[in-house]
Design an enzyme around this catalytic site. Sequence first.
Site, PDB file in Angstrom:
ATOM      1  N   ASN A 129      -5.632 -10.401   1.558  1.00  0.00           N
ATOM      2  CA  ASN A 129      -6.223  -9.884   2.799  1.00  0.00           C
ATOM      3  C   ASN A 129      -8.129 -10.102   2.492  1.00  0.00           C
ATOM      4  O   ASN A 129      -8.316 -10.612   0.706  1.00  0.00           O
ATOM      5  CB  ASN A 129      -6.149  -8.295   3.361  1.00  0.00           C
ATOM      6  CG  ASN A 129      -6.156  -7.621   2.220  1.00  0.00           C
ATOM      7  OD1 ASN A 129      -7.145  -7.296   1.514  1.00  0.00           O
ATOM      8  ND2 ASN A 129      -5.742  -6.254   2.183  1.00  0.00           N
ATOM      9  N   GLY A 130      -8.517  -9.986   3.443  1.00  0.00           N
ATOM     10  CA  GLY A 130      -9.933  -9.987   2.975  1.00  0.00           C
ATOM     11  C   GLY A 130     -10.542  -8.916   2.103  1.00  0.00           C
ATOM     12  O   GLY A 130     -12.199  -8.663   2.299  1.00  0.00           O
ATOM     13  N   PHE A 151      -5.085  -0.925   6.267  1.00  0.00           N
ATOM     14  CA  PHE A 151      -4.600  -1.009   5.134  1.00  0.00           C
ATOM     15  C   PHE A 151      -5.181   0.770   4.485  1.00  0.00           C
ATOM     16  O   PHE A 151      -4.762   1.291   3.695  1.00  0.00           O
ATOM     17  CB  PHE A 151      -4.407  -1.922   3.563  1.00  0.00           C
ATOM     18  CG  PHE A 151      -5.875  -2.056   3.460  1.00  0.00           C
ATOM     19  CD1 PHE A 151      -6.646  -1.478   1.994  1.00  0.00           C
ATOM     20  CD2 PHE A 151      -6.507  -3.026   3.836  1.00  0.00           C
ATOM     21  CE1 PHE A 151      -7.997  -1.734   1.421  1.00  0.00           C
ATOM     22  CE2 PHE A 151      -7.914  -3.070   3.122  1.00  0.00           C
ATOM     23  CZ  PHE A 151      -8.796  -2.533   1.959  1.00  0.00           C
ATOM     24  N   ASN A 207      -9.007  -2.621  10.579  1.00  0.00           N
ATOM     25  CA  ASN A 207      -8.231  -3.506   9.696  1.00  0.00           C
ATOM     26  C   ASN A 207      -7.511  -2.010   8.571  1.00  0.00           C
ATOM     27  O   ASN A 207      -7.828  -0.784   8.754  1.00  0.00           O
ATOM     28  CB  ASN A 207      -9.275  -3.999   8.465  1.00  0.00           C
ATOM     29  CG  ASN A 207      -9.592  -4.846   9.122  1.00  0.00           C
ATOM     30  OD1 ASN A 207     -11.228  -4.864   9.567  1.00  0.00           O
ATOM     31  ND2 ASN A 207      -9.974  -6.321   8.781  1.00  0.00           N
ATOM     32  N   VAL A 227      15.896  -7.135  -1.775  1.00  0.00           N
ATOM     33  CA  VAL A 227      16.464  -6.101  -1.811  1.00  0.00           C
ATOM     34  C   VAL A 227      17.067  -6.487  -0.282  1.00  0.00           C
ATOM     35  O   VAL A 227      16.380  -7.103   0.141  1.00  0.00           O
ATOM     36  CB  VAL A 227      16.095  -4.544  -0.920  1.00  0.00           C
ATOM     37  CG1 VAL A 227      17.640  -3.830  -1.095  1.00  0.00           C
ATOM     38  CG2 VAL A 227      15.852  -4.099  -2.496  1.00  0.00           C
ATOM     39  N   GLU A 252     -14.283  -8.096  12.807  1.00  0.00           N
ATOM     40  CA  GLU A 252     -14.863  -8.860  12.105  1.00  0.00           C
ATOM     41  C   GLU A 252     -16.021 -10.109  12.403  1.00  0.00           C
ATOM     42  O   GLU A 252     -14.825 -10.900  12.740  1.00  0.00           O
ATOM     43  CB  GLU A 252     -13.629  -8.679  10.865  1.00  0.00           C
ATOM     44  CG  GLU A 252     -13.875  -9.215   9.779  1.00  0.00           C
ATOM     45  CD  GLU A 252     -12.748  -9.579   8.955  1.00  0.00           C
ATOM     46  OE1 GLU A 252     -12.477 -10.933   8.543  1.00  0.00           O
ATOM     47  OE2 GLU A 252     -11.663  -8.976   9.278  1.00  0.00           O
ATOM     48  N   MET A 289     -11.327  -5.995   3.318  1.00  0.00           N
ATOM     49  CA  MET A 289     -11.684  -4.944   4.603  1.00  0.00           C
ATOM     50  C   MET A 289     -11.489  -3.429   4.581  1.00  0.00           C
ATOM     51  O   MET A 289     -10.135  -3.192   5.270  1.00  0.00           O
ATOM     52  CB  MET A 289     -12.097  -5.349   5.763  1.00  0.00           C
ATOM     53  CG  MET A 289     -13.059  -6.692   6.246  1.00  0.00           C
ATOM     54  SD  MET A 289     -13.897  -7.189   7.210  1.00  0.00           S
ATOM     55  CE  MET A 289     -14.067  -6.399   8.219  1.00  0.00           C
ATOM     56  N   GLY A 291       2.772   0.150   6.739  1.00  0.00           N
ATOM     57  CA  GLY A 291       2.966   0.518   8.150  1.00  0.00           C
ATOM     58  C   GLY A 291       2.913   0.470   9.482  1.00  0.00           C
ATOM     59  O   GLY A 291       3.157   0.478  10.354  1.00  0.00           O
ATOM     60  N   TYR A 309       1.020  -0.609  -0.163  1.00  0.00           N
ATOM     61  CA  TYR A 309       0.138  -0.102  -0.015  1.00  0.00           C
ATOM     62  C   TYR A 309       1.222   1.005  -0.016  1.00  0.00           C
ATOM     63  O   TYR A 309       0.640   2.332  -1.269  1.00  0.00           O
ATOM     64  CB  TYR A 309      -1.447  -0.027   1.029  1.00  0.00           C
ATOM     65  CG  TYR A 309      -2.050  -1.126   1.002  1.00  0.00           C
ATOM     66  CD1 TYR A 309      -3.025  -0.794   0.242  1.00  0.00           C
ATOM     67  CD2 TYR A 309      -1.775  -2.009   1.875  1.00  0.00           C
ATOM     68  CE1 TYR A 309      -3.976  -1.637   0.190  1.00  0.00           C
ATOM     69  CE2 TYR A 309      -2.984  -2.894   1.658  1.00  0.00           C
ATOM     70  CZ  TYR A 309      -3.960  -2.522   0.386  1.00  0.00           C
ATOM     71  OH  TYR A 309      -5.102  -3.708   0.331  1.00  0.00           O
ATOM     72  N   GLY A 310       1.833   1.378   1.244  1.00  0.00           N
ATOM     73  CA  GLY A 310       2.514   2.400   1.370  1.00  0.00           C
ATOM     74  C   GLY A 310       3.386   3.232  -0.641  1.00  0.00           C
ATOM     75  O   GLY A 310       3.662   3.913  -0.374  1.00  0.00           O
ATOM     76  N   HIS A 326      -1.966  -8.488  10.758  1.00  0.00           N
ATOM     77  CA  HIS A 326      -2.000  -6.417  10.383  1.00  0.00           C
ATOM     78  C   HIS A 326      -0.580  -6.238  11.393  1.00  0.00           C
ATOM     79  O   HIS A 326      -0.880  -5.782  12.128  1.00  0.00           O
ATOM     80  CB  HIS A 326      -3.301  -6.015  11.801  1.00  0.00           C
ATOM     81  CG  HIS A 326      -4.198  -6.171  10.611  1.00  0.00           C
ATOM     82  ND1 HIS A 326      -5.742  -6.245  11.440  1.00  0.00           N
ATOM     83  CD2 HIS A 326      -4.958  -7.187   9.473  1.00  0.00           C
ATOM     84  CE1 HIS A 326      -6.406  -6.703  11.618  1.00  0.00           C
ATOM     85  NE2 HIS A 326      -6.315  -6.886   9.615  1.00  0.00           N
TER      86      HIS A 326
END
Length: 546
Positions: free
Chosen positions: A156-157, A524, A522, A287, A398, A159, A512, A57-58, A484
């Site tokens: 992931n699910g 993300f 969650n 890396v 959840e 969410m 994260g 994500y990031g 997570h």
Amino acid sequence: MVDNQHLSRRRLFGMAALSAAALAGATTISAAPRAAAAGKAVAGGTFVPAVVIGTGYGAAVSALRLGEAGVSTLMLEMGQLWNQPGPDGNVFSGMLKPDKRSSWFKTRTEAPLGSFLWLDLANRDIDPYAGVLDRVNFDQMSVYVGRGVGGGSLVNGGMAVTPRRSYFEEVLPQVDAAEMYDRYFPRANSTLRVGNIDKKWFEETEWYKFARVSREQASKAGLSTTFVPNVYDWEYMKREAEGSVPKSALDAEVIYGNNHGKVSLDKSYLAAALGTGKVTIETLHQVKTIRQQKDGNYLLTVEQKDADGKLLATKEISCRHLFLGAGSLGSTELLLRARETGALPNLSSEIGAGWGPNGNIMTARANHMWNPTGTKQSSIPALGIDDWDNPDAPVFAEIAPMPAGLETWVSLYLAITKNPQRGTFVYDAAKDRADLRWTREQNAPAVAAAKSLFDRINKANTTIYRYDLFGKQLKAFADDFCYHPLGGCVLGKATDDYGRVAGYKNLYVTDGALIPGSIGVNPFVTITALAERNIERVIKQDVVAK
């Protein structure tokens, strides 16, 4: 509107580049006329203005915004590109009959639900392979992470939950919450393509009977539930139920990847990043070390392997700006190794600190025979029990599916609790890896909070816990793994307030690892929005200004 049109066009160009790479069996992915456009040859290796490690994500946010700013950017991903069908015609293996595509260099799968009636029915012996899901095992905690172009978004699910603003302000007080909730959370949700389930369909379909049963039982205990947004295409799921498209969520697919329906990062941020023509992704490139050269640039040692783990080449790549987006575990390990081996000796002692599992606890309840959960269950969660305002034991739970294809009378949950305990990563030189110092006792507050919630539900419904789903021992709460992982390079401690790593210029953390162990939902969407905020400042002050 114009910005959205540009983003859609870039996404289409990027999707074409991903498809072309898959057809060619290439490990280099680029929409540019020449795949080498991201870098140029220099003595001893390749120079690139910006390198992003990882494609989660990031990392995906950083690459897209750097590409839009005209910065040639190379992304290095240790996993492979997942869009080429295997012999069975599917990209990913199913959850009920996993094969080697499921797992990252394991000889046997390691599913979260490891048993049923204490029998290991979920796992299979497999050949070691660069599969999509990894379970990284430490002494008293295991962490699930995604491997491949798209990182955790592949497994992931989906969410897509924005955290309670009051808790966000508590966790990250140095971040302007008004700015986050007015600008960056909406931007993240829009680009991730987050959507909401059709509530009328939810109430009618057999595929969410399990969630409605749990909602009714929670209500009897005086607890409220909330619908949860998702990056899964809900309209596609409705067509799955009609039988007009291939099934994915309705075919028990999630932890080993969804063959259809889910808008993972390779279909959103990464596709748009490639569509700028400035971003190149190298897959199966890991890396290993980072060091700084005399001119201030960073030199990376990178191992290229094939999907069976064979070393093909060792490369050196240098860059002016280095963004670590390899996740809480990956980014922390790279910096710890650099500090402890003397490659980057001025790194802060805060590197490795502030880690937590977001209070993750799994549990399950046994329903009465007259209250079945259904033989057909969507693998994509749609509801959560929201008891976060409970002053004694805040929990967001959840309501998870258990899509076994038969009636189990099981209600399954992933509880996210407010656990103040934090772990620390230390560098193990003998193993050349980061080791996690975390004990099961540190999870006791999370277990107590989850137990407080589900004791109330059991009491109201005269039900009991299931003790047979988490291994061979009698166990009602799974407290030895998490989905997570957060922290290790905490914002404002190991970095400044925008992810710049303390002690070094042009070195950034963008994932994260910045969040100190907990965010209450969650994570993300928060990781994505925080990365949007940080990269906007970094590009303006550090990249474009120079």
